[in-house]
Design a protein around this motif. Structure first.
Motif, PDB file in Angstrom:
ATOM      1  N   GLY A 261       0.781  -1.239   0.000  1.00 57.34           N
ATOM      2  CA  GLY A 261       0.000   0.000   0.000  1.00 57.34           C
ATOM      3  C   GLY A 261       0.806   1.279   0.000  1.00 57.34           C
ATOM      4  N   THR A 262       2.139   1.164  -0.097  1.00 57.63           N
ATOM      5  CA  THR A 262       2.971   2.364  -0.143  1.00 57.63           C
ATOM      6  C   THR A 262       3.584   2.597  -1.517  1.00 57.63           C
ATOM      7  N   GLY A 263       3.286   1.723  -2.479  1.00 53.89           N
ATOM      8  CA  GLY A 263       3.864   1.823  -3.815  1.00 53.89           C
ATOM      9  C   GLY A 263       3.075   2.741  -4.733  1.00 53.89           C
ATOM     10  N   LEU A 264       3.437   2.728  -6.017  1.00 55.39           N
ATOM     11  CA  LEU A 264       2.831   3.610  -7.024  1.00 55.39           C
ATOM     12  C   LEU A 264       1.314   3.467  -7.063  1.00 55.39           C
ATOM     13  N   ILE A 265       0.826   2.250  -7.171  1.00 58.53           N
ATOM     14  CA  ILE A 265      -0.618   2.022  -7.230  1.00 58.53           C
ATOM     15  C   ILE A 265      -1.217   2.000  -5.831  1.00 58.53           C
ATOM     16  N   GLY A 266      -0.572   1.306  -4.921  1.00 59.45           N
ATOM     17  CA  GLY A 266      -1.124   1.122  -3.592  1.00 59.45           C
ATOM     18  C   GLY A 266      -1.397   2.419  -2.853  1.00 59.45           C
ATOM     19  N   SER A 267      -0.465   3.364  -2.934  1.00 64.05           N
ATOM     20  CA  SER A 267      -0.657   4.625  -2.219  1.00 64.05           C
ATOM     21  C   SER A 267      -1.863   5.385  -2.761  1.00 64.05           C
ATOM     22  N   GLN A 268      -2.111   5.279  -4.067  1.00 65.23           N
ATOM     23  CA  GLN A 268      -3.263   5.953  -4.661  1.00 65.23           C
ATOM     24  C   GLN A 268      -4.562   5.223  -4.340  1.00 65.23           C
ATOM     25  N   VAL A 269      -4.511   3.894  -4.260  1.00 62.98           N
ATOM     26  CA  VAL A 269      -5.693   3.123  -3.874  1.00 62.98           C
ATOM     27  C   VAL A 269      -6.111   3.491  -2.450  1.00 62.98           C
ATOM     28  N   VAL A 270      -5.144   3.571  -1.551  1.00 60.77           N
ATOM     29  CA  VAL A 270      -5.429   3.945  -0.166  1.00 60.77           C
ATOM     30  C   VAL A 270      -6.083   5.326  -0.116  1.00 60.77           C
TER      31      VAL A 270
ATOM     32  N   ALA B   2      -2.939   5.370 -17.344  1.00 57.57           N
ATOM     33  CA  ALA B   2      -2.337   6.141 -16.259  1.00 57.57           C
ATOM     34  C   ALA B   2      -2.517   5.415 -14.932  1.00 57.57           C
ATOM     35  N   SER B   3      -1.501   5.477 -14.087  1.00 55.75           N
ATOM     36  CA  SER B   3      -1.569   4.764 -12.810  1.00 55.75           C
ATOM     37  C   SER B   3      -2.741   5.238 -11.950  1.00 55.75           C
ATOM     38  N   LYS B   4      -3.094   6.522 -12.051  1.00 53.67           N
ATOM     39  CA  LYS B   4      -4.222   7.010 -11.237  1.00 53.67           C
ATOM     40  C   LYS B   4      -5.527   6.349 -11.674  1.00 53.67           C
TER      41      LYS B   4
END
Length: 242
Positions: free
Chosen positions: A8-17, A160-162
């Motif tokens: 949850g701290t990576g590129l995708i994970g942080s945005q999911v959180v 896009a990752s977002k």
């Protein structure tokens, strides 16, 4: 709802959180830095405590023949902890076409991960995404030599990752699919074409040479990394570059 976001701290994970918390849920990021290790199993039971949904966004540290072992061990540990903790939904992020490129160790490994979660003890959802826009510079760096970048004419559909994070959050907040949802960017390019466009927009004077043998995507046959019938994300590559 409470979500345990592993990786949850990576590129995708942080945005999911961020997306889930903004929607009023409780999303807790977990990673090695917070004491959770999917390979040893350390911290997994604690991470699952009270969670309705677990989202696994961890990734193999390598893309070679060691990656299948990573996904086998990590998924076995995660599913055991999820079942023990009474989690009702497991979500993983995979790749469009991952089962169509057996020549690539990493794609075989992601297909294995899908198989494990689909045959596991917990209801599941698999979100398959096309290639991330954020990875274009890395893809070009693999085959760059001086003033030349060599790329194959492999069709891709960058996202896009977002937009990936938004789709993962949406699926995770819903009922388990017990299946796959494909997501993709709104446009299809060949990889060499996208390389030329990217360098031009960045004022980079290097030349892209079309080389059907260059890089990991050279082994991809046809348009298996694209999906015109996928859920299409809104962000266009030009807008993302801007």
């Amino acid at each position: 709802m409470k979500f345990a976001v592993i990786g949850g701290t990576g590129l995708i994970g942080s945005q999911v959180v961020k997306d889930l918390n903004a929607a009023g849920h409780q999303a807790v990021p977990h990673s090695k830095s917070t004491g959770v290790d999917v390979i040893t199993g350390q911290g997994l039971d604690e991470a699952m405590a009270g969670a309705d949904v677990v989202i696994n966004l961890t990734n193999s540290p390598t893309f070679d023949d060691a990656s299948p072992a990573f996904f086998q061990t990590s998924m076995d540990n995660l599913l055991a902890a999820a079942e023990k903790g009474g989690v009702g939904h497991v979500v993983i992020l995979s790749i469009v076409g991952t089962d169509q490129v057996p020549e690539l160790d990493y794609y075989r490994a992601k297909a294995l991960q899908e198989h494990i979660v689909a045959n596991g003890p917990v209801p599941f959802s698999i979100v398959r995404a096309t290639q991330f826009m954020e990875f274009m510079d890395a893809v070009m760096s693999w085959t760059a030599d001086g003033d030349t970048v060599r790329l194959p004419a492999t069709p891709i559909q960058p996202i896009a990752s977002k937009d990936v994070a938004g789709a993962v959050a949406e699926v995770a907040a819903g009922a388990p699919l017990n299946g796959i949802r494909n997501i993709a960017g709104p446009e299809i390019f060949t990889l060499d074409e996208l390389g030329r466009f990217t360098l031009s927009r960045k004022g980079d004077s290097r030349t892209v040479v079309t080389d059907p043998t260059a890089g990991m995507f050279a082994v991809v046959n046809g348009d298996v990394l694209t999906d015109k019938n996928a859920h299409l994300a809104p962000t266009r590559y030009t807008d993302w570059l801007s």
